[in-house]
Design an enzyme around this catalytic site. Structure first.
Site, mmCIF file in Angstrom:
data_model
loop_
_atom_site.group_PDB
_atom_site.id
_atom_site.type_symbol
_atom_site.label_atom_id
_atom_site.label_comp_id
_atom_site.label_asym_id
_atom_site.label_seq_id
_atom_site.Cartn_x
_atom_site.Cartn_y
_atom_site.Cartn_z
ATOM 1 N NE ARG B 341 43.883 29.835 45.102
ATOM 2 C CZ ARG B 341 42.555 29.723 45.283
ATOM 3 N NH1 ARG B 341 41.726 30.062 44.315
ATOM 4 N NH2 ARG B 341 42.073 29.256 46.409
ATOM 5 C CD GLU B 343 43.475 31.827 37.991
ATOM 6 O OE1 GLU B 343 42.547 31.744 37.187
ATOM 7 O OE2 GLU B 343 43.322 31.734 39.234
ATOM 8 N NE ARG B 349 35.056 37.212 37.285
ATOM 9 C CZ ARG B 349 35.417 36.033 36.808
ATOM 10 N NH1 ARG B 349 35.232 34.949 37.515
ATOM 11 N NH2 ARG B 349 35.979 35.922 35.619
ATOM 12 C CG HIS B 350 40.772 36.236 38.920
ATOM 13 N ND1 HIS B 350 39.777 36.404 37.987
ATOM 14 C CD2 HIS B 350 40.801 34.922 39.230
ATOM 15 C CE1 HIS B 350 39.216 35.223 37.733
ATOM 16 N NE2 HIS B 350 39.821 34.304 38.472
ATOM 17 C CD GLU B 498 33.405 29.919 43.885
ATOM 18 O OE1 GLU B 498 34.120 29.833 42.874
ATOM 19 O OE2 GLU B 498 33.858 29.984 45.043
ATOM 20 C CB SER B 501 34.450 26.384 46.460
ATOM 21 O OG SER B 501 34.126 25.524 45.412
ATOM 22 N NE ARG B 552 36.585 36.087 43.508
ATOM 23 C CZ ARG B 552 36.697 35.065 42.682
ATOM 24 N NH1 ARG B 552 35.885 34.034 42.782
ATOM 25 N NH2 ARG B 552 37.634 35.069 41.742
#
Lengths: 578, 578
Positions: B341, B343, B349-350, B498, B501, B552
């Protein structure tokens, strides 16, 4: 039970298995020919014929529908698109689980239409297929009012498009004689409900039969031996196959072919065997990164990308990271991870992304501890495959012929030094290799010639070449303490092709620095500094390991014409999809 | 045996375990303070002191060497750099395997120096450490000529640098009382040979004790809750820890800390449990590609690179490929693969690269078959962890405190619809959430608040939110046939965050095309066309699945302040190395 094997009885034509490839939808599949021009012409012709056949079928179907509409349909609840608000209440049984106990019982099944055809006006046959090429014959005949099957229903079933997905209800029965065309041959299904869950298109771009034959040609024109072999296999298989490109561009049909499922199952097993062998010997799994901050093993053949305000690269191997794990206190580690090579090599052996099986371990006394561990891994893999995947290997051999993969007897593993290998080549190899040097790496042609000599001499297709010359190895290779011209490094070979490269690594920072400098590099340059720093930061025990190209192991073991037939989604300089 | 647990006896000071952190080399480790300025000052001071101590030690050692040189060394063969041509002949025993049967026997061991110190002039102690934080006490005392230990040898052992790697020979003995500071407390080693295999440097950038404490701060300044928690934990732990950056920049020492080994072992187990649960249910492994030809899920957050004459991208998920596997005739598949990712999120968390655990399966009647399968996976993982890793979890809790992870009773799994979750938030949540909408996705803050409410109400830290609104899901999500505003899609939550998903996917091409158009995209644009084409090419059964972020799961389960403490080599917008 004696009744399990029905005796030969006179064939009832009404219950004969449907003719292979007789149904619509397969028309386009045989079109790929060996030359491009011929292929195009054949394809155009096949398409035209298919179109003609399709239109005729449509007309027939329309006529049938009309005449059927004239009658009341007493079974209309029992077929058609799957009803949203209803389900088949019978117990769901997978094909592989159907057994004697189900005879006379009504069960639910799900799968693909592998074949469907009418037999006269009142009877239809289908072949239902499930994962792993499990197939069974279904039969349905129109019955008088009040019974679950109508003429309309039979016609609808007989016209089901190949590779549609259906849910059905059926009573399990013994056929008059075993259904030879199906894997489940001792039972057949008397259909009572058939619902269409997902329709296939009018025409398949690649039919199941073609997907199950040898590829007609590989992706690249200039692949040498691979192409010849594929073409040779093609003529043995006796029917024209589709090109590798057609296979890969139609992933659903390519993967549905029994041979593809068999190859994929063997690939899974090889990975599992690798992991379970090492885990049983206290190896621990880790995950190396794919993204790295510097092109650590030289700038060539590395994919580079923008990474926020920096540059990032894709790792060409987990080499540094498995050594970091040893430095970080693990005695033995392994990983299964994609590795990336930005190499513009268009051969049946190369991919730009492939799965690497890697291991690294502490050395107690001698680096042959590692070599023996890796030999153990391979012998374990090959021995298990031969037993557990006999059937799959036979199936694959029926498409891509191969000689039995010869293994050494236990305790008689074949290990030659690089120099011994070269000496054998000089003495007994083809004349062009009469002067090969002990100081230069082998070419692919030399490797193959040596593989043939070793097979003849040692009756093994699996062997180790040890003590590679310094110039053929990277800077981190440990030199042989007794001969500084060679290293404690080895390649593992299958049928004359490399499938593992490994060896002992330098573990003392000053030695590492010296060999980096000797290769003309700076031990403090980006990508190398953080590597050497780890060895400067703590004491790291002697260690060694190896890296295996997963797809190659399977391709060479099965003598497949390309590693692209092994990878789930092969990536090459010319292929990035699907 | 009664003799296994020695009774309390008056302590013999000569045999007392060495004081913690007393040896040289640990000086720099406590320096990281909570504020940057303070940290720098403290660091500088610590360095100065360490340097002073080091010099004093050097003078002392030099003096000792001089005076020792005056005497003949009758044990000089038994210590020093490991001799190239000699090896310790005794049987190699790993620390975890040392048992009653070894008492009185001479064995070989290998490991790191965790502590070494002199006790008077004639006796030295050390602590030897092996993988998994196995430690044992070694003791050595100078003996008269003819015996294997000299004064010089004792001095050399007492001065061994921390984190050096040694090979040694010793007789196993029972200590007068259990050695509480060591994991192997019922035995001690009477050293007869000690060879230095790989020396550590004079000073460690990160000592083992500091590496084993809570991190003092995370990599980014703006990480909110994570930092607070870390700081809070730090004060509980009672000693200043090093920053996360210091940990990650010193991978060898970071990984050698017992807590890191425990976290890594738990990570391995979670992956193994995931795989073994699914394999036992006929799921088959496959490997999706990392390199893809088009930014399939929209152009944002995708790493792009030059790929020969084309552009390539790094896959953000294996979504399309696991669906291709179902289309390709597999009933159930899973994969463990890195996902990427691009991002620019700098939070605990990332990460830009992380391991995804993904699965996909055919749906027989209802998508809750998938949901239940995934619940089963997690319950299996959590239940196994609590039993198999009790000790590791306790160790981690002693550094990063956490409340017990509450699980629902079997059959009482907690499932709320998204709308029910929002209703609970509106009714019982904090006032700022009194008006949350059923049609918009939750924020992280809402998720956490809901997690707290559910823990109180249902006594579970693990629950499912089902039926997400259409706008919160991608185009391939199957709409609820009864309510077109929501989808057959769910999130799985741990402690209000979360971790999965998933949902049912559209499997009919015309429905896929319609939802793609409804999202303002073209079903024939690059990246989407080859996806939709697969569903156009054959009949594909209904299917669904889910994707899990491996790191996670472990971070939330253990309440760690950052996922970067779980990944083997974390990658963030700011970190690409080592």
């Amino acid at each position: 039970m004696a009744s399990e094997q029905p005796k030969e009885v006179p064939t009832d034509p009404a219950l004969a298995p449907p003719a292979e490839g007789a149904a619509a939808g397969e028309a386009g599949e045989g079109a790929a020919a060996q030359s491009k021009k011929g292929a195009k012409k054949a394809e155009a012709k096949a398409k035209k014929e298919a179109e003609k056949a399709r239109k005729a079928a449509e007309r027939e179907a329309a006529a049938a529908t009309q005449s059927a509409a004239a009658q009341e349909d007493h079974a209309k609840e029992n077929y058609g698109d799957i009803p949203k608000d209803k389900k088949i209440e019978s117990a769901y049984v997978m094909l592989r689980d159907v057994s004697e106990e189900h005879i006379g019982k009504t069960i639910k099944l799900r799968g693909w239409i592998q074949n469907a055809r009418m037999q006269g006006a009142k009877m239809a046959f289908l072949e239902l297929r499930e994962e792993g090429a499990w197939t069974v014959q279904g039969v349905v005949a129109a019955s008088p009012e009040g019974k679950p099957v109508s003429k309309q229903m039979v016609k609808w079933i007989g016209a089901l498009k190949l590779e549609s997905f259906v849910a059905l209800e059926a009573t399990v029965q013994k056929p008059l004689e075993p259904v030879k065309s199906c894997k489940v041959s001792l039972y057949e299904l008397h259909l009572t409900k058939v619902y269409l869950v997902a329709p296939a298109p009018e025409m398949l771009s690649l039919g199941l039969a073609a997907a199950g034959r040898a590829v007609s040609n590989l992706e690249d024109e200039a692949v040498g031996e691979g192409v010849e072999k594929a073409v040779e296999n093609l003529s043995i298989a006796g029917a024209p196959g589709a090109s590798l490109a057609t296979h890969l561009n139609n992933p659903a049909m390519h993967k549905r072919a029994p041979i593809s499922q068999a190859i994929a199952d063997i690939r899974i097993a090889v990975e599992d065997y690798f992991c379970e062998y090492l885990k049983a010997r206290r190896f621990k799994r880790f995950h190396p990164p794919s993204l790295i901050g510097a092109a650590s093993e030289g700038g060539a053949n590395v994919f580079a990308m923008n990474y926020f305000d920096k540059q990032a690269y894709l790792a060409q191997s987990p080499q540094f990271y498995k050594q970091f794990e040893i430095a970080g206190g693990r005695k033995r580690v392994f990983c299964v991870h994609p590795v990336f090579r930005a190499e513009n090599s268009n051969t049946p052996r190369h991919m730009t992304e492939f799965m690497g099986l890697d291991m690294e371990m502490e050395i107690e006394e001698h680096y042959h501890e590692v070599l023996k561990m890796l030999e153990g891994v391979f012998i374990y893999i090959f021995s298990k495959l031969a037993v557990e995947f006999k059937e799959e290997i036979e199936l694959i051999r029926s498409v891509y012929p191969s000689e039995e993969f010869l293994l050494p007897e236990s305790g008689k593993e074949v290990r030659l030094t690089f120099a011994e290998g070269q000496a054998l080549l000089r003495a007994e190899g083809p004349p062009e290799f009469a002067n090969v040097s002990d100081d230069e790496d082998m070419t692919t042609a030399q490797e193959k010639a040596l593989g043939a000599l070793i097979r003849k001499k040692y009756k093994s297709d699996f062997y180790v070449l040890d003590k590679f010359p310094v110039d053929a190895r990277p800077f981190y290779a440990m030199p042989d303490p007794e001969n500084p011209k060679v290293t404690n490094a080895y390649d593992f070979m299958m049928r004359g092709q490399e499938i593992l490269s490994g060896g002992q690594r330098l573990h003392l920072p000053h030695e590492l620095e010296a060999t980096i400098r000797a290769k003309g590099l700076d031990p403090n340059q980006p990508g190398l500094k953080e590597y050497v720093d780890v060895f400067r930061s703590v004491g790291v025990p002697p260690h060694g390991g190896g890296g295996i190209g997963l797809d190659r192991v399977i391709a060479w073991y099965l003598n497949l014409p390309s590693v692209q037939l092994v990878a789930d989604y092969p990536r090459t300089p010319k292929r990035l999809g699907p």
